[in-house]
Structures are given as structure tokens and as C-alpha cells.
Design a protein around this motif. Structure first.
Motif, PDB file in Angstrom:
ATOM      1  N   GLN A 232       1.102  -1.096  -0.023  1.00 15.15           N
ATOM      2  CA  GLN A 232      -0.119  -0.133   0.127  1.00 15.15           C
ATOM      3  C   GLN A 232       0.896   1.333   0.492  1.00 15.15           C
ATOM      4  OE1 GLN A 232      -3.356  -0.140  -0.312  1.00 15.15           O
ATOM      5  NE2 GLN A 232      -3.285   2.192  -0.477  1.00 15.15           N
ATOM      6  N   ALA A 233       2.160   1.125   0.421  1.00 21.76           N
ATOM      7  CA  ALA A 233       2.875   2.442   0.778  1.00 21.76           C
ATOM      8  C   ALA A 233       3.589   2.870  -0.359  1.00 21.76           C
ATOM      9  CB  ALA A 233       3.550   2.410   2.039  1.00 21.76           C
ATOM     10  N   ILE A 234       3.801   1.713  -1.551  1.00 20.40           N
ATOM     11  CA  ILE A 234       4.762   1.898  -3.131  1.00 20.40           C
ATOM     12  C   ILE A 234       2.851   3.207  -3.354  1.00 20.40           C
ATOM     13  CG2 ILE A 234       4.998   0.962  -4.813  1.00 20.40           C
ATOM     14  CD1 ILE A 234       6.383  -1.027  -2.665  1.00 20.40           C
ATOM     15  N   THR A 235       1.795   2.615  -3.312  1.00 18.85           N
ATOM     16  CA  THR A 235       1.102   2.690  -4.363  1.00 18.85           C
ATOM     17  C   THR A 235       0.978   4.559  -3.435  1.00 18.85           C
ATOM     18  OG1 THR A 235      -0.098   0.597  -3.977  1.00 18.85           O
ATOM     19  CG2 THR A 235      -1.387   2.875  -5.218  1.00 18.85           C
ATOM     20  N   ASP A 236       0.612   5.166  -1.909  1.00 15.92           N
ATOM     21  CA  ASP A 236       0.543   5.419  -1.750  1.00 15.92           C
ATOM     22  C   ASP A 236       1.789   6.718  -1.442  1.00 15.92           C
ATOM     23  OD1 ASP A 236      -1.799   5.051  -0.642  1.00 15.92           O
ATOM     24  OD2 ASP A 236      -1.095   4.568   1.239  1.00 15.92           O
ATOM     25  N   ASP A 237       3.153   6.944  -2.281  1.00 22.20           N
ATOM     26  CA  ASP A 237       3.937   7.056  -1.738  1.00 22.20           C
ATOM     27  C   ASP A 237       4.348   7.872  -0.666  1.00 22.20           C
ATOM     28  OD1 ASP A 237       5.682   8.091  -4.138  1.00 22.20           O
ATOM     29  OD2 ASP A 237       5.121  10.161  -4.337  1.00 22.20           O
ATOM     30  N   ALA A 238       4.565   6.753   0.528  1.00 19.74           N
ATOM     31  CA  ALA A 238       4.641   6.752   1.314  1.00 19.74           C
ATOM     32  C   ALA A 238       6.912   6.974   1.897  1.00 19.74           C
ATOM     33  CB  ALA A 238       3.425   6.305   2.512  1.00 19.74           C
ATOM     34  N   PHE A 239       7.463   7.280   1.624  1.00 13.15           N
ATOM     35  CA  PHE A 239       8.507   7.295   1.567  1.00 13.15           C
ATOM     36  C   PHE A 239       9.188   8.285   1.302  1.00 13.15           C
ATOM     37  CE2 PHE A 239       7.290   2.913  -0.023  1.00 13.15           C
ATOM     38  CZ  PHE A 239       7.635   1.878   0.698  1.00 13.15           C
ATOM     39  N   VAL A 240      10.341   8.218   2.497  1.00  8.80           N
ATOM     40  CA  VAL A 240      11.516   9.832   1.831  1.00  8.80           C
ATOM     41  C   VAL A 240      12.572   9.087   2.427  1.00  8.80           C
ATOM     42  CG1 VAL A 240      11.333   9.785   4.437  1.00  8.80           C
ATOM     43  CG2 VAL A 240      11.569  12.135   3.702  1.00  8.80           C
ATOM     44  N   LEU A 241      12.992  10.608   1.084  1.00  8.61           N
ATOM     45  CA  LEU A 241      14.890   9.818   1.492  1.00  8.61           C
ATOM     46  C   LEU A 241      15.762  10.554   2.490  1.00  8.61           C
ATOM     47  CD1 LEU A 241      15.668   9.647  -2.382  1.00  8.61           C
ATOM     48  CD2 LEU A 241      15.228   7.821  -1.021  1.00  8.61           C
ATOM     49  N   HIS A 242      16.443  10.410   3.359  1.00  5.90           N
ATOM     50  CA  HIS A 242      17.439  11.176   3.438  1.00  5.90           C
ATOM     51  C   HIS A 242      19.134  11.122   2.981  1.00  5.90           C
ATOM     52  CE1 HIS A 242      15.273  12.026   7.728  1.00  5.90           C
ATOM     53  NE2 HIS A 242      14.838  12.473   6.806  1.00  5.90           N
ATOM     54  N   PHE A 243      19.715  11.851   3.260  1.00  9.43           N
ATOM     55  CA  PHE A 243      20.998  11.900   2.562  1.00  9.43           C
ATOM     56  C   PHE A 243      22.119  12.573   3.281  1.00  9.43           C
ATOM     57  CE2 PHE A 243      17.446  13.472  -0.115  1.00  9.43           C
ATOM     58  CZ  PHE A 243      17.387  13.397  -1.228  1.00  9.43           C
ATOM     59  N   GLN A 244      22.530  11.038   3.190  1.00  9.11           N
ATOM     60  CA  GLN A 244      24.238  11.316   4.290  1.00  9.11           C
ATOM     61  C   GLN A 244      25.532  12.023   3.275  1.00  9.11           C
ATOM     62  OE1 GLN A 244      25.840   7.940   6.340  1.00  9.11           O
ATOM     63  NE2 GLN A 244      26.670   9.582   7.897  1.00  9.11           N
ATOM     64  N   PRO A 245      25.984  12.966   3.851  1.00  5.50           N
ATOM     65  CA  PRO A 245      27.359  13.651   3.334  1.00  5.50           C
ATOM     66  C   PRO A 245      28.358  12.669   3.375  1.00  5.50           C
ATOM     67  CG  PRO A 245      26.500  15.025   4.670  1.00  5.50           C
ATOM     68  CD  PRO A 245      25.469  13.895   5.226  1.00  5.50           C
ATOM     69  N   ILE A 246      28.833  12.075   2.319  1.00  6.18           N
ATOM     70  CA  ILE A 246      30.447  11.515   1.791  1.00  6.18           C
ATOM     71  C   ILE A 246      31.042  12.988   1.675  1.00  6.18           C
ATOM     72  CG2 ILE A 246      30.994  10.000   0.210  1.00  6.18           C
ATOM     73  CD1 ILE A 246      28.984   8.721  -0.306  1.00  6.18           C
ATOM     74  N   VAL A 247      32.433  12.997   2.521  1.00  8.31           N
ATOM     75  CA  VAL A 247      33.426  13.861   2.215  1.00  8.31           C
ATOM     76  C   VAL A 247      34.507  13.743   2.407  1.00  8.31           C
ATOM     77  CG1 VAL A 247      31.447  15.041   3.968  1.00  8.31           C
ATOM     78  CG2 VAL A 247      33.117  13.953   5.227  1.00  8.31           C
ATOM     79  N   ASP A 248      35.041  15.094   1.846  1.00  4.14           N
ATOM     80  CA  ASP A 248      36.652  14.836   1.811  1.00  4.14           C
ATOM     81  C   ASP A 248      37.160  14.081   3.711  1.00  4.14           C
ATOM     82  OD1 ASP A 248      39.686  15.264   1.503  1.00  4.14           O
ATOM     83  OD2 ASP A 248      38.867  16.270  -0.313  1.00  4.14           O
ATOM     84  N   LEU A 249      37.506  13.498   3.614  1.00  8.46           N
ATOM     85  CA  LEU A 249      38.690  13.572   5.503  1.00  8.46           C
ATOM     86  C   LEU A 249      39.157  14.372   5.371  1.00  8.46           C
ATOM     87  CD1 LEU A 249      38.654   9.514   5.392  1.00  8.46           C
ATOM     88  CD2 LEU A 249      37.374  11.038   6.124  1.00  8.46           C
ATOM     89  N   ALA A 250      40.324  14.953   4.730  1.00  3.73           N
ATOM     90  CA  ALA A 250      41.316  15.722   5.073  1.00  3.73           C
ATOM     91  C   ALA A 250      41.001  17.288   4.745  1.00  3.73           C
ATOM     92  CB  ALA A 250      42.335  15.827   3.803  1.00  3.73           C
ATOM     93  N   THR A 251      39.695  17.607   4.435  1.00  3.46           N
ATOM     94  CA  THR A 251      38.888  18.850   4.109  1.00  3.46           C
ATOM     95  C   THR A 251      37.586  19.588   4.853  1.00  3.46           C
ATOM     96  OG1 THR A 251      38.038  19.017   2.040  1.00  3.46           O
ATOM     97  CG2 THR A 251      40.511  19.333   2.060  1.00  3.46           C
ATOM     98  N   GLY A 252      36.762  17.858   4.651  1.00  6.31           N
ATOM     99  CA  GLY A 252      35.452  18.111   5.760  1.00  6.31           C
ATOM    100  C   GLY A 252      34.626  18.445   4.500  1.00  6.31           C
ATOM    101  N   HIS A 253      34.915  18.750   2.974  1.00  3.98           N
ATOM    102  CA  HIS A 253      34.747  19.270   2.224  1.00  3.98           C
ATOM    103  C   HIS A 253      33.242  18.373   1.387  1.00  3.98           C
ATOM    104  CE1 HIS A 253      36.878  23.517   0.959  1.00  3.98           C
ATOM    105  NE2 HIS A 253      36.562  22.673   1.730  1.00  3.98           N
ATOM    106  N   THR A 254      31.604  18.259   0.907  1.00  5.62           N
ATOM    107  CA  THR A 254      31.057  17.321   1.030  1.00  5.62           C
ATOM    108  C   THR A 254      31.547  16.754  -0.343  1.00  5.62           C
ATOM    109  OG1 THR A 254      29.318  17.975   2.551  1.00  5.62           O
ATOM    110  CG2 THR A 254      28.495  16.411   0.519  1.00  5.62           C
ATOM    111  N   ARG A 255      31.496  15.683  -1.167  1.00  4.88           N
ATOM    112  CA  ARG A 255      31.818  15.222  -2.408  1.00  4.88           C
ATOM    113  C   ARG A 255      30.498  14.431  -3.018  1.00  4.88           C
ATOM    114  NH1 ARG A 255      35.155  18.772  -2.722  1.00  4.88           N
ATOM    115  NH2 ARG A 255      37.292  18.481  -2.265  1.00  4.88           N
TER     116      ARG A 255
END
Ligand code: C2E
Ligand code: CA
Ligand code: CA
Ligand code: CA
Length: 280
Positions: free
Chosen positions: A32-55
Motif C-alpha cells: 500500500q505504501a508504494i501506491t501511496d508514495d509513503a517514503f522519504v529519502l534522507h541524504f548522508q554526506p560523503i566527505v573529503d576526509l582531509a577538508t571536510g568538504h562534501t563530495r
């Protein structure tokens, strides 16, 4: 307790029964959830370890259940796999992740993060998967280079012609391929030289041990060196402390993700996080 008079085996049986019912209920709700679009995405940053910048950003799905609130993927991905619902669910994730990536790119064209999407074995094997990836990229106007798919080692074992052809087609078009949870599978190192991938995601279980076990740290450094020899990037998962980060940098690992940097973020928090980490 009220159950004092109930024999242990009986209680066990009852709890098994309850769990089974709960799974059956979840499975019914999931359709039912797929029919109802009942999902949400979260996004986890993948970073450059030396600078902390998000890649990059890893798209992680959550289910907005009417009664149970936000349900984490570990509680329903397996059920989705078993029932085949992973195919429409995976398509939903792909479409929304590609859309979000196109929005982030429009907002910060100079630092457009790549989008990394988990693809299950069953989804990858489903008819027309590779064409659907290309169709979504075209629809959203996202360059293939900004999409990574995360697959597990189990997809690569067994020398399946169709799978290798699919991976080659994706990579020839510019889509990147990443091996998720690297090191938790079987023959890990021996097949690496002959598979078509760009990145290894070093599983959290390795990262957890490097601060306490010199042997594990040596092993992890060995994996990172081998990856470099094979011209693969390494993304370390589950980085929770500064010590993890420093040991990984010293070991030659360039990228990582984990609570030290950011938890998976709702879509509207991503650009704020990126702006903050560019200045620090
Ligand atoms: P994964 O692909 O290994 O994703 C990383 C998981 O580790 C995420 O859990 C993330 O929140 C968590 N994590 C990240 N950094 C840290 C850290 O520093 N410490 C700890 N303790 N955990 C950390 P999440 O979001 O609950 O996802 C769990 C799994 O569900 C994922 O593991 C992935 O296998 C699966 N999954 C999530 N979204 C999808 C999807 O869209 N499709 C498929 N097929 N599977 C998905
Ligand atoms: Ca993943
Ligand atoms: Ca992983
Ligand atoms: Ca994992």
C-alpha cells in the motif's frame, strides 16, 4: 509477571507467532505504501576526509508509516526483497534520488555532489533495470557522472554474464559503481582485479576496530593500498570519532561518511550542511 505459569517453549512460540504476524502486516502495508508514495529519502554526506568538504550524498530510504512513524530501512528492505516489492520501491528511490541530485546541482553547480543510490541484487536483476537508470537520468537532466550505484559483493560473485554486461553498460555511460559493505562478504580481495567498479565502501565493522586493534588497522591499510593499486577510491563508512578520521587519513583513505560529519539529513538540510562545511 502474568506469564509466570507459561512454559518457556510456549512463550517462545507465541513471540515467534507475533513476529510472523507483524512481518505479514508490514508486508501488506508496504504494498500500500508504494501506491501511496509513503517514503522519504534522507541524504548522508560523503566527505573529503582531509577538508571536510562534501563530495557526494548517499540516499537512504525511510518509510513514513501511518501508525508507526518513520520506519528505518533495516525493518523493511528485507521484506521488500523477499516479496519482490523491492523493484517498485527501488524505482521510487532511484527517481527521487536523481531528482534531488538535479536540484542540488542547480543550487550549487560548482560543487554539485554526486548521488549514491543503494541497488539490491533483485532490483539490478529485474528486467530493464539499466534502461530505467538511463531514462531517469535523461528525464531529470542529470549527468551520468553524478550518479553512483551501490551494489553488494554478492552481485559480483558467480560470474553472471548479464550482470557484468549491465555494469559495463552503466560505466561506459559514466555512471559510477561502488561496492557497498566491502569486507563483509566472502572472497573479497581475490575478485577485485576483474570487476568493473570505481569505489569500495569499507564497512563500518572495519572502521569500528581500527582504533583498538593494530592488526585490524594493518588489514584496513592493506585494503586501502590494494584499492589504490587497482585505481579504486575508498569511502570509509561509519566514522564516528576524530581518531577514526585521523587513522583513516594516515592509512591513505580519502573519503568517508559517518556521524562525526553528519547523520543522514532531510533534503532541506543538505545545502545548509554543505555551506557550513565549506567554510570550516
Ligand atoms: P548501508 O548502505 O550500509 O547504509 C549505511 C547505514 O549506516 C545507514 O543506515 C546510515 O544511517 C548508517 N550510518 C551512517 N553513518 C553511521 C555512523 O557513523 N554510525 C552508525 N552507527 N551508523 C551509521 P540506514 O539509513 O538505517 O540504512 C540501513 C541499510 O538499509 C543501508 O545500509 C542499506 O543496506 C539499506 N538501505 C537504505 N536505503 C536503501 C535503498 O534505497 N535501497 C536498498 N536496496 N537498500 C537501502
Ligand atoms: Ca549503502
Ligand atoms: Ca554500507
Ligand atoms: Ca553497512
Amino acid at each position: 509477571s502474568a506469564k509466570r505459569g507459561t512454559p518457556r517453549w510456549r512463550r517462545y512460540e507465541e513471540s515467534m507467532h507475533a513476529r510472523m504476524l507483524q512481518r505479514m502486516q508490514l508486508r501488506a502495508d508496504l504494498g500500500q505504501a508504494i501506491t501511496d508514495d509513503a517514503f522519504v529519502l534522507h541524504f548522508q554526506p560523503i566527505v573529503d576526509l582531509a577538508t571536510g568538504h562534501t563530495r557526494g550524498l548517499e540516499a537512504l530510504v525511510r518509510w513514513q508509516h501511518p501508525a508507526r512513524g518513520l520506519v528505518p530501512p533495516l525493518e523493511f528492505i528485507e521484506i521488500a526483497e523477499e516479496s519482490g516489492l523491492i523493484v517498485p520501491l527501488g524505482d521510487w528511490v532511484l527517481r527521487h534520488a536523481v531528482d534531488a541530485a538535479a536540484k542540488f546541482r542547480a543550487a550549487v553547480p560548482e560543487q554539485a555532489p554526486y548521488m549514491s543510490v543503494n541497488v539490491s541484487v533483485r532490483q539490478f536483476r529485474s528486467a530493464g533495470f539499466v534502461s530505467r537508470v538511463f531514462a531517469e537520468l535523461a528525464r531529470a537532466g542529470l549527468p551520468a557522472e553524478l550518479l553512483t550505484i551501490e551494489i553488494t559483493e554478492s552481485l559480483l560473485l558467480g560470474d553472471d554474464e548479464q550482470i557484468h554486461a549491465g555494469l559495463q553498460t552503466l560505466r561506459a555511460a559514466g555512471v559510477k559503481v561502488s561496492i557497498d559493505d566491502f569486507g563483509t562478504g566472502y572472497s573479497s580481495l581475490s575478485y577485485l582485479h576483474r570487476v568493473d567498479v570505481d569505489t569500495l565502501k569499507l564497512d563500518k565493522s572495519f572502521v569500528d576496530t581500527i582504533a583498538t586493534s593494530p592488526q585490524q588497522y594493518d588489514l584496513v591499510r592493506g585494503i586501502i593500498q590494494l584499492a589504490a593499486t587497482l585505481q579504486l577510491d575508498v569511502v570509509a563508512e561509519g566514522i564516528e570519532t576524530d581518531q577514526h578520521r585521523e587513522l583513516l587519513i594516515d592509512g591513505g583513505c580519502a573519503y568517508g561518511q559517518g556521524y562525526l560529519f553528519a547523520r543522514p539529513l532531510p533534503e532541506d538540510a543538505v545545502l545548509g550542511y554543505m555551506a557550513g562545511s565549506e567554510h570550516s
